[in-house]
Design an enzyme around this catalytic site. Structure first.
Site, PDB file in Angstrom:
ATOM      1  N   THR A  72       6.073  -3.263  -3.424  1.00 53.13           N
ATOM      2  CA  THR A  72       6.860  -3.172  -2.536  1.00 53.13           C
ATOM      3  C   THR A  72       7.797  -4.367  -2.711  1.00 53.13           C
ATOM      4  O   THR A  72       9.185  -4.102  -2.928  1.00 53.13           O
ATOM      5  CB  THR A  72       7.089  -2.871  -1.295  1.00 53.13           C
ATOM      6  OG1 THR A  72       5.818  -1.388  -0.901  1.00 53.13           O
ATOM      7  CG2 THR A  72       8.286  -1.982  -0.642  1.00 53.13           C
ATOM      8  N   CYS A 129     -14.578   3.094  14.947  1.00 53.97           N
ATOM      9  CA  CYS A 129     -13.037   2.114  15.838  1.00 53.97           C
ATOM     10  C   CYS A 129     -11.877   1.131  15.495  1.00 53.97           C
ATOM     11  O   CYS A 129     -12.384   0.213  14.494  1.00 53.97           O
ATOM     12  CB  CYS A 129     -13.341   1.642  17.199  1.00 53.97           C
ATOM     13  SG  CYS A 129     -14.034   2.651  18.307  1.00 53.97           S
TER      14      CYS A 129
END
Length: 341
Positions: free
Chosen positions: A13, A274
Site C-alpha cells: 500500500t 485465541c
C-alpha cells in the site's frame, strides 16, 4: 561518519496509486518520496539507497520464495550499510517479518519492516510517518533483530500479527511487550530486545512453498479434511485448536487421521485460535487425547511465526524428528520458554 541505510521496496500500500480496480502497486517510489518529503526535512535524514523491486506487488501475492529473496538482498549488502528497512504490504507483513527473523539470525544491525494503511500518494496518509520513523530506528538505535514498525510501536517481527483490517493501529504483539514506543520521544524497551550476538548466523536455504499448511478446527470437522491436508508434499500441519489446545477428542476417525499423518512423517503442531495465550495440551482431557496422536504444542507462537519457522526448518533439510525437537525451541525469540520468563 554518517549512517547509511538500505531500503527495499517490495510493493504494498505504501507505494500504491489509485486505479479503476482499486489501489495497485507501481514502481517509482523514489519520485514519490521526493515529492512528499520536503527538502528541509530530507536534509536531516540519513543517507539511504532505495532498491525497488522491478515487479512490486500487493503483499497478498507474497510467497515463501520471496522471503528468501528479501533476506538474500539484505545479506549481500550487510557489510555496506548500518541498517535496513523493508517496505511491504500489511496483509502478509507479519509473515515476512517472521521469516526474515529465521533467515537472518543473530543480527547485529536493525532490520525494520514497515508499510502503511494509506498510500504515500494520498494527501492524508500514515505512510510518511511510518517510513521516516523506520529509517530513524534503523539508523540511530542499536536494535539487533528483525522488527515490525507501525503507528508508533516497534514490535519483534516474529511476535507480531495484523489484528485490524483498516485501522492505523493495525499490528499488535499479543504475547510479547513492545520493543519501543514512539511518541514525542523514542523509548526503547531494552529488556525486551535480543542481546547483541558475537557474530551473525544467517541461514539462506531455498524455500518450497507447498510443504507447510494451516487448518483451523471448527465444530464437526471431518477426518477427511485432515487426510486431504496432510497428503504429499505436506511435511508440516499447523492445527489451530480451541483454547489451550483442545479438539474433538471423542471423534475416533479424526484422531486416527492425525495419528496416521504423524506416522507418515508429517509434523503436527497445535496453536491456539485465541488472539493471545499459549497452548498446553495437558490442561484438559480434550487436549491430552490430541497429544497422543503426535500433535505437539506450539506454545505462544503466532500463526505467522510458526508457519515461517516450519518452512525454514523444512528448507534446512531436517528430518521430521529433528523438526519435532526444534519446533518448541526458540531460534529468534519467537516463543516463550520457562527460561525466558
Amino acid at each position: 561518519m554518517s549512517k547509511r541505510i538500505f531500503i527495499i521496496y517490495t510493493g504494498g500500500t505504501i507505494g500504491m496509486v489509485r486505479s479503476p480496480q482499486g489501489y495497485v502497486a507501481v514502481s517509482g517510489l523514489q519520485k514519490l518520496i521526493d515529492e512528499k518529503i520536503p527538502p528541509r526535512l530530507s536534509m536531516d535524514m540519513p543517507d539511504y539507497d532505495l532498491f525497488e523491486y522491478p515487479d512490486p506487488i500487493d503483499s497478498s501475492n507474497i510467497r515463501p520464495p520471496e522471503w528468501a529473496r528479501i533476506a538474500k538482498d539484505i545479506s549481500d549488502r550487510y557489510d555496506d550499510y548500518d541498517g535496513f528497512v523493508v517496505l511491504h504490504g500489511t496483509d502478509t507483513m507479519a509473515y515476512t517479518a517472521s521469516a526474515l527473523s529465521f533467515l537472518l539470525r543473530d543480527l547485529t544491525k536493525p532490520v525494520i519492516v514497515t508499510g502503511s494503511q494509506i498510500p504515500l500518494s494520498e494527501l492524508r496518509n500514515d505512510a510518511q510517518t511510518n517510513l521516516v520513523t523506520a529509517i530513524e530506528l534503523a539508523s540511530s538505535y542499536n536494535i539487533p533483530e528483525v522488527c515490525l514498525y507501525f503507528n508508533g510501536v516497534l514490535l519483534r517481527g516474529n511476535r507480531s500479527s495484523k489484528l485490524l483490517a483498516t485501522g492505523f493501529e493495525a499490528f499488535a504483539s499479543p504475547n510479547y511487550p513492545h520493543l519501543a514506543d514512539v511518541g514525542i520521544y523514542i523509548e526503547l524497551n531494552q529488556h525486551a530486545l535480543l542481546p547483541v550476538p558475537d557474530k551473525i548466523h544467517f541461514e539462506l536455504p531455498d524455500y518450497n512453498f507447498a510443504q507447510v499448511r494451516v487448518l483451523s478446527l471448527y465444530p464437526g470437522i471431518e477426518a477427511e479434511v485432515i487426510e486431504a491436508m496432510t497428503q504429499t508434499p505436506c511435511r508440516a500441519l499447523i492445527l489451530r485448536t480451541y483454547g489451550v489446545g483442545n479438539g474433538p477428542s471423542l471423534d475416533k476417525p479424526f484422531l486416527k487421521a492425525l495419528e496416521q499423518a504423524h506416522r507418515r512423517g508429517v509434523v503436527l503442531t497445535s496453536l491456539t485460535q485465541c488472539t493471545s495465550g499459549s497452548v498446553n495440551l495437558g490442561s484438559y482431557a480434550a487436549g491430552s487425547e490430541l497429544a497422543k496422536t503426535g500433535l505437539l504444542g506450539g506454545g505462544d507462537m503466532t500463526v505467522e511465526a510458526a508457519f515461517a519457522k516450519l518452512h525454514h526448518l523444512c528448507a534446512l533439510g531436517l528430518s521430521s524428528d529433528e523438526i519435532r525437537r526444534a519446533i518448541s525451541k526458540p531460534r529468534a525469540g519467537e516463543i516463550t520458554t520457562k527460561k525466558s520468563i
